[in-house]
Design an enzyme around this catalytic site. Sequence first.
Site, PDB file in Angstrom:
ATOM      1  CB  CYS A   1      43.221  43.185  42.288  1.00 46.58           C
ATOM      2  SG  CYS A   1      42.413  41.560  42.389  1.00 46.58           S
TER       3      CYS A   1
ATOM      4  CG  MET B   1      47.435  36.849  40.841  1.00 47.73           C
ATOM      5  SD  MET B   1      48.526  35.435  40.484  1.00 47.73           S
ATOM      6  CE  MET B   1      49.997  36.268  39.914  1.00 47.73           C
TER       7      MET B   1
END
Length: 401
Positions: free
Chosen positions: A111, A321
């Site tokens: 992430c 993201m």
Amino acid sequence: MRGKLMTQALQSQLKIAATYMRGGTSKGVFFALDDLPVEAQQPGPARDALLLRVIGSPDPYGKQTDGMGGATSSTSKTVIVSKSQQPDHDVDYLFGQVAIDRAFVDWSGNCGNLTAAVGAFAIAQGLISSGKLPRNGIAEVRIWQANIAKTIIAKVPMRDGLVQELGDFELDGVTFPAAEVQVEFVSPSAADARLFPSGNLVDRIHSDDFGEINATFINAGIPTIFVNAAELGFSGCELQGEINSNRDTLAKLERLRAQGALQMGLISSLEEAKTRQHTPKLAWVAAPQDYQASSGKAVNAHDVDLLVRAMSMGQLHHAMMGTAAVAIAAAAAVPGTLVHQAANSASNKADNSIVFGHPSGTLKVGAKAHESTSGWHIDKAIMSRSARVLMEGWVRVPKCW
């Protein structure tokens, strides 16, 4: 059986030290590895069961009411940090993407948003040698990203010996300003894979829903499938409500993602895509256009180099993201990719940067690429994010393994 259930019901909850943090446009529960129960300090069913219970999954209602999750892919996340076992690194960072409606933790990728919070968390937990930390200035934290075996450098601002969290840096997709954290992804391509898996900058991908369309497959930041918005019947200006409220559209996009994953060699059958939701990402690109972001902010065509929309865990992401932003930067740096074509007017920028429009606004990213006899390589990708502690203390969960 009834006696066993009654015994479980009477057990006290476990009390585990944890920190709830925002990193970029995501939120997650952060743990120091040594604070986890012994059974969860190693990969396996006990760790997965614990993290699922912490977040509140699986939840057939899709709300994660009985846990720390926020019922979106951006807020159903966990992080485990420890002193690094790798030479010349400060900490090891492991990311777990927790499914909302299924008992599944995806460990297949990083992430990028929460990466911005790892350095601050490590400093606060005493995992960084005090000799490396300036009282005032920028602390460079060398992070080993364990999911993808890559180095990330987080440049964390310090003030009076503490992490500086507040500031005037604004990040679209985050309501309030904070201190800027620059994140540098070093050689972000997967170590065991080519930057372009097929060796081509543009491939053809077959979809029963969309027909034969162009696609750029790339392994940088996170494996990503880029397609042209127009070939999907999209404009590139889509917001969450337009996509996420349409089950038929979501199903078509998931089938396209699965087909791309198969062509990238990430899965061996289309059925396997159901157990690999976090990677690869599917994104569509378009040339600059005027549009209104989800906040109501006007995004003007002349302020961006291209438009990008990306899917995350089966839903259109509300912003972008961080790892997908790395993929965007990398693909834009290589002439001939669909991303580079959409951002053609930006190809000669001196700082190798681009600004792309996403549902919440804009983001500036940059990457440095070079071509050798073995193909294209990305030396590094850089972006700015911010991070902040939202709550610290303990999470409480019943023993669930």
